[in-house]
Design an enzyme around this catalytic site. Structure first.
Site, PDB file in Angstrom:
ATOM      1  NE  ARG A 293      45.860  75.511  81.340  1.00 18.39           N
ATOM      2  CZ  ARG A 293      46.566  75.935  82.395  1.00 18.39           C
ATOM      3  NH1 ARG A 293      46.302  77.096  82.943  1.00 18.39           N
ATOM      4  NH2 ARG A 293      47.537  75.195  82.883  1.00 18.39           N
TER       5      ARG A 293
ATOM      6  CB  SER B 214      66.224  76.402  90.286  1.00 13.85           C
ATOM      7  OG  SER B 214      64.870  76.681  90.061  1.00 13.85           O
TER       8      SER B 214
ATOM      9  CB  SER C  84      51.122  80.980  94.184  1.00 16.29           C
ATOM     10  OG  SER C  84      51.303  80.138  93.072  1.00 16.29           O
TER      11      SER C  84
ATOM     12  CG  HIS D  60      51.790  84.415  95.054  1.00 15.75           C
ATOM     13  ND1 HIS D  60      50.483  84.541  94.643  1.00 15.75           N
ATOM     14  CD2 HIS D  60      52.472  83.893  94.010  1.00 15.75           C
ATOM     15  CE1 HIS D  60      50.368  84.081  93.408  1.00 15.75           C
ATOM     16  NE2 HIS D  60      51.551  83.681  93.003  1.00 15.75           N
TER      17      HIS D  60
ATOM     18  CB  THR E 266      53.633  90.769  90.393  1.00 19.18           C
ATOM     19  OG1 THR E 266      52.782  91.118  89.293  1.00 19.18           O
ATOM     20  CG2 THR E 266      52.747  90.380  91.560  1.00 19.18           C
TER      21      THR E 266
ATOM     22  CE  LYS F  44      50.133  86.533  90.396  1.00 17.89           C
ATOM     23  NZ  LYS F  44      51.203  85.586  90.180  1.00 17.89           N
TER      24      LYS F  44
ATOM     25  CB  THR G 239      58.863  95.057  75.469  1.00 12.20           C
ATOM     26  OG1 THR G 239      57.468  94.839  75.352  1.00 12.20           O
ATOM     27  CG2 THR G 239      59.213  95.316  76.918  1.00 12.20           C
ATOM     28  CB  THR G 240      55.556  99.298  74.289  1.00  9.93           C
ATOM     29  OG1 THR G 240      55.815  99.262  72.878  1.00  9.93           O
ATOM     30  CG2 THR G 240      54.854 100.604  74.630  1.00  9.93           C
TER      31      THR G 240
ATOM     32  CB  THR H 201      49.049  74.839  87.575  1.00  6.82           C
ATOM     33  OG1 THR H 201      48.710  75.314  86.261  1.00  6.82           O
ATOM     34  CG2 THR H 201      49.253  76.025  88.480  1.00  6.82           C
TER      35      THR H 201
HETATM   36  C1  LIG Z   1      51.982  85.134  88.957  1.00  7.11           C
HETATM   37  C2  LIG Z   1      53.423  84.818  89.238  1.00  7.11           C
HETATM   38  C3  LIG Z   1      54.451  85.444  88.532  1.00  7.11           C
HETATM   39  C4  LIG Z   1      54.176  86.302  87.347  1.00  7.11           C
HETATM   40  O1  LIG Z   1      53.700  87.551  87.715  1.00  7.11           O
HETATM   41  P1  LIG Z   1      52.751  88.338  86.700  1.00  7.11           P
HETATM   42  O2  LIG Z   1      52.888  89.740  87.136  1.00  7.11           O
HETATM   43  O3  LIG Z   1      51.385  87.762  86.854  1.00  7.11           O
HETATM   44  O4  LIG Z   1      53.300  88.100  85.324  1.00  7.11           O
HETATM   45  C5  LIG Z   1      55.759  85.240  88.927  1.00  7.11           C
HETATM   46  N1  LIG Z   1      56.053  84.432  89.964  1.00  7.11           N
HETATM   47  C6  LIG Z   1      55.091  83.768  90.638  1.00  7.11           C
HETATM   48  C7  LIG Z   1      55.485  82.895  91.764  1.00  7.11           C
HETATM   49  C8  LIG Z   1      53.759  83.938  90.287  1.00  7.11           C
HETATM   50  O5  LIG Z   1      52.804  83.240  90.919  1.00  7.11           O
END
Ligand SMILES: *Cc1c(COP(=O)(O)O)cnc(C)c1O
Length: 406
Positions: A21, A137, A189, A217, A245, A248, A277-278, A365
């Site tokens: 990478r 899963s 994704s 996503h 998230t 994104k 965690t903070t 990936t």
């Molecule tokens: C990117 C991703 C995550 C993680 O989210 P982040 O906020 O980037 O840590 C979780 N699930 C899927 C399907 C993702 O593509």
């Protein structure tokens, strides 16, 4: 043991397979999305167009978001100053959790420092705590879900990707009284395909399983208020846990889950990855709040429809050029290369010759033999930019003698 030699050999192995990478050193230009500058050593930099950002709508540079972040910094400073439990819960965190719960039509929501951490912490905590839990899963679930499931130590069964009949078979084989958790995503994704959420929820309800849906996503991008595909499909109220998230489409960083008061309070009180965690910086949560609110309303709906139109237009242009796209009903447009080393070469050439940045997507990936360039057209990629991209891809396909569309 010669540790350095061990590391060097493993890296050489990656290089040999073309899977090593290399990160592009970018400087995004606020207000000029998707333009960026690529640093190429010393003080040198050059303009590039980014075609693989997960800031799907350019919200990371939206004036409303930037203003909210500046205001939060001026009012409260840089960091949260602690974990959520010990002085790190700022008013912005409280407001954002309320906003996210409302967005998803749930009683509560809980913030994490990333979507990855949200999945890891929530799934590991839930599946480890529910007595004798069985996890079902999807085969293509994200690494963060897989890690959470592993760390839970619970038994897991993998159903074939989006295969409702296979999931039904596995549920029917299981002890009806056993607690079960079905973990899946809405938009996957890497292929851009979408789960049959309603059908999966039917099964969860029939078999008494908790449903856990990763809408990473899809949040900001689908549904009337940008709550995701479950909202679009009219089934959001039937999902037990929605995970998302802020990194994104919302353009910042951070993750969350939304669900019932009791479930969220349970995670707040037990999930290690939440507790120790903070907390996210207040400026991030303030920016996310502005972004979620913006995308909920008419401005967001307009961006969402333009986003889908852009993806469809790009697919049309790529098809017309004979380039081998992976067809998908979403905003993600993968172009198949099918070989790790050549995928990397294609990406390098696009950048060198055409100032177009698309990161190669290789194993692990995606499965070997399906290496690809994953394009993410945004509302800010215009027709001219698309035509430049298609011409560049045709040039590279010829230069590397890559496979055309069948
Ligand atoms: C990117 C991703 C995550 C993680 O989210 P982040 O906020 O980037 O840590 C979780 N699930 C899927 C399907 C993702 O593509």
């Amino acid at each position: 043991m010669d540790y350095q030699r061990f590391f060097a050999e493993r890296i050489a192995q990656l290089q040999g397979e073309g899977r090593y990478r290399v990160f592009a050193d970018l400087e995004r230009e606020a207000g000029r999305f998707p333009a960026a500058r690529q640093h190429v050593g010393g003080a040198q930099s050059r303009p590039v167009t980014v075609w693989c950002s997960n800031d799907y709508l350019g919200m990371g540079q939206h004036p409303t978001v930037l203003a909210a972040m500046r205001e939060a910094i001026d009012r409260t400073g840089a960091g949260a100053g602690g974990t959520r439990n010990i002085s790190g819960t700022t008013h912005y965190h409280v407001l954002l959790e309320q906003e996210l719960a409302e967005l998803h039509g749930k009683e509560s929501a809980l913030l994490f420092t990333s979507g990855y951490v949200a999945n890891e912490a929530a799934l590991s905590c839930l599946a480890a705590s529910l007595p004798n839990c069985l996890i079902l899963s999807d085969a293509l679930n994200h690494a963060s879900m897989i890690q959470g499931i592993r760390h839970s130590g619970a038994e897991k069964k993998i159903f074939r990707h989006n295969d409702v009949a296979h999931l039904e078979q596995l549920l029917a084989e299981a002890d009806p009284d056993r607690p079960k958790l079905v973990a899946f995503e809405s938009v996957y994704s890497m292929d851009g395909d979408i789960a049959p959420i309603g059908d999966i929820l039917d099964l969860c309800e029939r078999h008494g399983a908790l449903s856990y849906l990763d809408e990473v996503h899809a949040v900001g991008l689908y549904g009337r208020h940008g709550a995701g595909v479950a909202q679009r499909d009219g089934v959001m109220d039937r999902v037990d846990v929605i995970q998302g998230t802020l990194g994104k489409a919302f353009g910042l960083m951070g993750g969350y889950v939304a669900g019932s008061d009791m479930l969220v309070d349970f995670l707040r009180s037990h999930a290690s990855g939440f507790i120790f965690t903070t907390a996210l910086p207040p400026a991030i949560t303030a920016g996310a709040l502005a972004s979620v609110r913006f995308l909920k309303e008419a401005g967001g709906a307009a961006l969402r429809s333009l986003h889908q139109e852009r993806a469809e237009t790009l697919r049309g242009k790529l098809r017309a050029a004979g380039l081998p796209i992976i067809e998908a009903p979403s905003h993600i447009v993968p172009v198949l290369v099918g070989d790790a080393a050549r995928c990397k070469q294609a990406s390098d050439l696009l950048l060198e010759r055409h100032a177009i940045y698309v990161q190669p997507i290789n194993y692990p990936t995606v499965p070997r033999g399906t290496e690809r360039l994953r394009l993410t057209p945004s509302p800010l990629h215009d027709d001219a930019a698309m035509d430049r991209l298609v011409a560049a891809l045709k040039d590279i396909w010829t230069a590397l003698d890559l496979k055309q569309a069948a």
